[in-house]
Write a protein that holds these residues in place. Structure first.
Motif, PDB file in Angstrom:
ATOM      1  N   THR A  57       9.199   2.308  -4.590  1.00 35.90           N
ATOM      2  CA  THR A  57       9.249   1.133  -3.724  1.00 35.90           C
ATOM      3  C   THR A  57       8.218   1.270  -2.609  1.00 35.90           C
ATOM      4  N   TYR A  58       7.868   0.119  -2.012  1.00 36.45           N
ATOM      5  CA  TYR A  58       6.779   0.092  -1.044  1.00 36.45           C
ATOM      6  C   TYR A  58       7.102  -0.852   0.112  1.00 36.45           C
ATOM      7  N   GLU A  59       6.682  -0.460   1.300  1.00 36.91           N
ATOM      8  CA  GLU A  59       6.548  -1.385   2.407  1.00 36.91           C
ATOM      9  C   GLU A  59       5.088  -1.812   2.378  1.00 36.91           C
ATOM     10  N   GLU A 191      11.416  -2.440   1.894  1.00 36.76           N
ATOM     11  CA  GLU A 191      10.892  -1.680   0.759  1.00 36.76           C
ATOM     12  C   GLU A 191      11.226  -2.437  -0.521  1.00 36.76           C
TER      13      GLU A 191
END
Length: 338
Positions: A57-59, A191
Motif C-alpha cells: 500500500t502507498y500514501e 494508504e
C-alpha cells in the motif's frame, strides 16, 4: 506540423487561479523521505520506482506544477517518483504532474490549476490529487470530470478544499507563488493499493542505440534537454539551455527513465486549452541508461493504466528510480545523430 511547432532533436545529446494568500510556510525541513521499515510486512517493490519497500500500500499524491519562467526554479519536483510534462493553454508553455510516494517535501510547487490531460492521467493512477483551481471554460471545463472522480483525498487551494496545507511565498508574485506542504498533508492521505504501471528490472540490458544527449522542443520558449551521466546511470535535465534546478534540494533535476509518449493533441476555446487523447495506442520512445529504444504505448480505456512496450511487443523494463514522461504530439519530428 502545427503552429506551436513541436520538434525533437536527439543529439547523442522538451494559467490558473488565485485566492487570498495565506501566511508563508517558513523553516522548511531538509529532504524527508518516508522510510518503509519492516514491521512484519512482506518486502515488495514500489509500483512507482521499482525500489524496495514493505507492504503493498502507498500514501501517494499527484501535484500540479506550473512551468513558466516565473515559476522556476521549482521546489520539490526532483523528489517526485513520476513526472508528466504536457503542453497547456496556447501550446507555448507546459505544466507538470509530479507523483510523490516515497518522499514528501515541506515545500512543493509552484502549484497551479488542473487541465484535462492531467486529470485523465491522475485518474489512471487513482491516487490523491493536489491543484490550485482548474480550467473552467466550455470544452476546457474539467471541473465535472474532477467532481466525477473518486479521489482518496483532494487538495484545492483555490476553492478552499483542504487548503490549510497551502501558503504563498512572498518572494514571488502571484499566481506563481502558491506552495503546498506535502509532509504535513500526509495526515490526510490514506494508504491504498495502486495499480502497476511499469515493469522494473535493475539488471535489464538494453540492445538499442547509444544516446547521451537529447533535445525536446515544446516551443521556442520551452526547450528541454537531457544529458546522460554514465557514472550515475541518470540524465541531468535542463530547460532553455540552463540546468533545471530544484530550489528545495538546491540540486539539478536528474532522471533515471525518460519516456516520450506520442498522443493526439488538439486545442479548444479561445484560450486554446490543450486536450490529449490517451485512449488507444501510439508511439513511445525510451531513453534509459544511455540507450535509445522505440516501442509503443497502449491504454484500453479511460481510467485504466497506460502500458509501455518495446519494439517486440514486450513491456519495457525500466531501471529502478524516477521516471519522466514527456507527452508530445504524434507529428513531432525526430532526428537521430550519432
Amino acid at each position: 506540423m502545427r503552429k506551436w511547432g513541436l520538434s525533437l532533436l536527439v543529439c547523442f545529446l522538451l494559467m490558473g487561479c488565485s485566492a487570498k494568500p495565506k501566511d508563508p510556510i517558513t523553516g522548511f525541513d531538509a529532504v524527508d523521505p518516508i522510510e518503509y521499515l519492516s514491521t512484519g510486512k512482506a518486502e515488495t517493490t514500489s509500483v512507482f520506482t521499482g525500489k524496495t519497500q514493505y507492504g503493498n500500500t502507498y500514501e501517494a499524491v499527484g501535484v500540479m506544477f506550473e512551468n513558466t519562467k516565473e515559476a522556476r526554479p521549482h521546489s520539490g519536483i526532483s523528489l517526485a517518483d513520476v513526472v508528466y510534462e504536457i503542453s497547456v493553454d496556447g501550446w507555448a508553455i507546459s505544466r507538470f504532474l509530479g507523483i510523490f510516494s516515497s518522499t514528501f517535501p515541506t515545500k512543493v510547487g509552484p502549484v497551479r490549476s488542473a487541465r484535462f490531460p492531467f486529470v485523465r492521467v491522475i485518474r489512471e493512477w487513482d491516487i490523491a490529487f493536489t491543484h490550485y483551481g482548474s480550467g473552467a471554460a466550455g470544452l476546457g471545463n474539467v471541473r465535472p470530470l474532477i467532481a466525477d472522480t473518486d479521489f482518496p483525498v483532494r487538495f484545492d487551494g483555490h476553492t478552499g478544499l483542504n487548503d490549510q496545507y497551502f501558503s504563498r511565498d512572498p518572494a514571488r508574485n502571484a499566481p506563481h507563488n502558491a506552495y503546498w506542504n506535502a509532509k504535513a498533508a500526509l495526515e490526510m492521505i490514506p494508504e491504498i493499493e495502486v495499480k502497476r504501471h511499469f515493469t522494473f528490472d535493475k539488471n535489464a540490458y538494453y540492445a538499442g542505440t547509444s544516446v547521451h544527449k537529447l533535445d525536446l522542443r515544446y516551443s521556442s520558449t520551452n526547450r528541454v534537454s537531457y544529458e546522460y551521466l554514465p557514472e550515475e546511470h541518470r540524465y541531468a535535465r535542463s530547460i532553455n539551455e540552463a540546468p533545471m534546478m530544484d530550489a528545495y534540494t538546491k540540486q539539478q533535476v536528474k532522471v533515471t527513465n525518460i519516456i516520450v509518449q506520442h498522443a493526439p493533441h488538439y486545442a479548444v476555446e479561445a484560450v486554446r486549452y490543450v486536450i490529449v487523447e490517451f485512449e488507444g495506442s501510439g508511439v513511445a520512445e525510451y531513453f534509459i541508461d544511455g540507450t535509445y529504444l522505440k516501442g509503443t504505448w497502449k491504454k484500453p480505456k479511460e481510467g485504466e493504466p497506460t502500458t509501455f512496450y518495446d519494439d517486440k511487443g514486450q513491456e519495457i523494463r525500466l531501471l529502478p528510480g524516477n521516471t519522466w514522461i514527456q507527452v508530445v504530439h504524434p507529428d513531432l519530428s525526430l532526428i537521430h545523430i550519432s
